[in-house]
Design a protein around this motif. Sequence first.
Motif, mmCIF file in Angstrom:
data_model
loop_
_atom_site.group_PDB
_atom_site.id
_atom_site.type_symbol
_atom_site.label_atom_id
_atom_site.label_comp_id
_atom_site.label_asym_id
_atom_site.label_seq_id
_atom_site.Cartn_x
_atom_site.Cartn_y
_atom_site.Cartn_z
ATOM 1 N N PHE A 1 0.824 -1.204 0.000
ATOM 2 C CA PHE A 1 0.000 0.000 0.000
ATOM 3 C C PHE A 1 0.863 1.260 0.000
ATOM 4 N N LEU A 2 1.961 1.223 0.757
ATOM 5 C CA LEU A 2 2.854 2.379 0.820
ATOM 6 C C LEU A 2 3.468 2.675 -0.542
ATOM 7 N N VAL A 3 3.932 1.629 -1.234
ATOM 8 C CA VAL A 3 4.537 1.807 -2.558
ATOM 9 C C VAL A 3 3.509 2.347 -3.552
ATOM 10 N N SER A 4 2.288 1.824 -3.500
ATOM 11 C CA SER A 4 1.233 2.298 -4.400
ATOM 12 C C SER A 4 0.900 3.766 -4.132
ATOM 13 N N ALA A 5 0.733 4.107 -2.842
ATOM 14 C CA ALA A 5 0.423 5.488 -2.472
ATOM 15 C C ALA A 5 1.557 6.427 -2.866
ATOM 16 N N LEU A 6 2.787 5.961 -2.675
ATOM 17 C CA LEU A 6 3.952 6.769 -3.022
ATOM 18 C C LEU A 6 3.997 7.039 -4.524
ATOM 19 N N SER A 7 3.763 6.015 -5.333
ATOM 20 C CA SER A 7 3.770 6.180 -6.791
ATOM 21 C C SER A 7 2.683 7.145 -7.240
ATOM 22 N N LEU A 8 1.483 6.987 -6.672
ATOM 23 C CA LEU A 8 0.374 7.881 -7.026
ATOM 24 C C LEU A 8 0.682 9.319 -6.616
ATOM 25 N N GLY A 9 1.285 9.489 -5.440
ATOM 26 C CA GLY A 9 1.637 10.826 -4.979
ATOM 27 C C GLY A 9 2.671 11.494 -5.875
ATOM 28 N N LEU A 10 3.680 10.739 -6.287
ATOM 29 C CA LEU A 10 4.720 11.295 -7.164
ATOM 30 C C LEU A 10 4.147 11.645 -8.538
ATOM 31 N N ILE A 11 3.243 10.810 -9.051
ATOM 32 C CA ILE A 11 2.595 11.104 -10.341
ATOM 33 C C ILE A 11 1.772 12.380 -10.229
ATOM 34 N N LYS A 12 1.074 12.560 -9.096
ATOM 35 C CA LYS A 12 0.282 13.775 -8.872
ATOM 36 C C LYS A 12 1.176 15.005 -8.852
ATOM 37 N N ILE A 13 2.320 14.898 -8.204
ATOM 38 C CA ILE A 13 3.270 16.021 -8.160
ATOM 39 C C ILE A 13 3.757 16.362 -9.566
ATOM 40 N N ILE A 14 4.041 15.336 -10.359
ATOM 41 C CA ILE A 14 4.482 15.564 -11.743
ATOM 42 C C ILE A 14 3.389 16.245 -12.552
ATOM 43 N N ASN A 15 2.141 15.853 -12.339
ATOM 44 C CA ASN A 15 1.025 16.499 -13.044
ATOM 45 C C ASN A 15 0.935 17.985 -12.700
ATOM 46 N N ILE A 16 1.141 18.307 -11.432
ATOM 47 C CA ILE A 16 1.102 19.711 -11.001
ATOM 48 C C ILE A 16 2.243 20.496 -11.634
ATOM 49 N N ILE A 17 3.451 19.911 -11.631
ATOM 50 C CA ILE A 17 4.610 20.577 -12.241
ATOM 51 C C ILE A 17 4.381 20.778 -13.735
ATOM 52 N N GLU A 18 3.802 19.777 -14.390
ATOM 53 C CA GLU A 18 3.540 19.879 -15.826
ATOM 54 C C GLU A 18 2.596 21.040 -16.131
ATOM 55 N N LYS A 19 1.548 21.192 -15.338
ATOM 56 C CA LYS A 19 0.599 22.288 -15.555
ATOM 57 C C LYS A 19 1.279 23.638 -15.414
ATOM 58 N N GLU A 20 2.139 23.755 -14.388
ATOM 59 C CA GLU A 20 2.842 25.025 -14.176
ATOM 60 C C GLU A 20 3.815 25.318 -15.308
ATOM 61 N N VAL A 21 4.529 24.283 -15.753
ATOM 62 C CA VAL A 21 5.490 24.474 -16.845
ATOM 63 C C VAL A 21 4.767 24.853 -18.143
ATOM 64 N N CYS A 22 3.645 24.190 -18.421
ATOM 65 C CA CYS A 22 2.889 24.482 -19.644
ATOM 66 C C CYS A 22 2.308 25.892 -19.596
ATOM 67 N N LYS A 23 1.897 26.357 -18.397
ATOM 68 C CA LYS A 23 1.422 27.729 -18.262
ATOM 69 C C LYS A 23 2.532 28.721 -18.574
ATOM 70 N N TYR A 24 3.732 28.395 -18.088
ATOM 71 C CA TYR A 24 4.881 29.275 -18.318
ATOM 72 C C TYR A 24 5.241 29.313 -19.800
ATOM 73 N N GLU A 25 5.148 28.146 -20.473
ATOM 74 C CA GLU A 25 5.490 28.083 -21.895
ATOM 75 C C GLU A 25 4.513 28.883 -22.753
ATOM 76 N N LYS A 26 3.245 28.955 -22.305
ATOM 77 C CA LYS A 26 2.240 29.672 -23.085
ATOM 78 C C LYS A 26 2.376 31.176 -22.980
ATOM 79 N N LYS A 27 3.020 31.640 -21.886
ATOM 80 C CA LYS A 27 3.175 33.097 -21.679
ATOM 81 C C LYS A 27 4.172 33.692 -22.680
#
Length: 248
Positions: free
Chosen positions: A222-248
């Motif tokens: 369960f810990l490994v699964s939660a950890l993987s999901l959490g890291l993927i969520k963080i990457i999704n957030i970073i991607e949104k911020e980077v894409c916003k910056y690229e559009k500016k």
Amino acid sequence: MKLKHRLEPFILIFLILALWQFLSMSGVIPSYMLPSPLKVVKAFCGDFSLLMFHLRLTLLEAFAGIFVSIVMGLLFAILMDSFGFVYRTVYPVLIITQTVPTIALAPLLILWFGYGMASKVILIVLSCFFPMAVNLLSGFASVDADALRLLKSFGSTKIQILRYVKLPASIKSFFSGLRISISYSIIASVISEWLGGTRGLGVYMTRVKKSYAYDKLFAVIFLVSALSLGLIKIINIIEKEVCKYEKK
């Protein structure tokens, strides 16, 4: 997104856990074979400090492997995109590496590089390098041909085309590869520790398995699964911020 839509994915998970708890409590499935979710939670809380002790090394190995995979993936993607000879020679080898089971390589890497961190990082790189390189290469190939011809007509160099067109165009492909790699990295790290090591979640799993403490084994899963999901969520957030910056 509405709160209702956010909660919908958790409905099936809740139903599975409820059924699991019922089967365990009713005695349909013996608890020593399948401990109930409540027992797993208790095991996790009871061994929390020990799990965090092992988790630190697992994360360190995973992040080191991911960093090397990103650097190597970017380098080889650029080389394969720029030179046809490199593409024709390297790409088939990349495909072949994916046909070899990771669990079969781990004992060999431990034999060659020992029980230390080096063998773990190499195994993680072998697991994560392919999705990074292939996704970046696909991102470079997705650049509009007319835009490339226009830049070449202005006398732009390959480095300028890479910097101003190909790299920005491959941002989404990069993050797609990173999402796959981050989950692979945790799994590869645990597998490598499981087959040989002195610390890490994989070592913890082998120890609790030998003592038949399956509630603790499920706690790690369960810990490994939660950890993987959490890291993927963080990457999704970073991607949104980077894409916003690229559009500016």
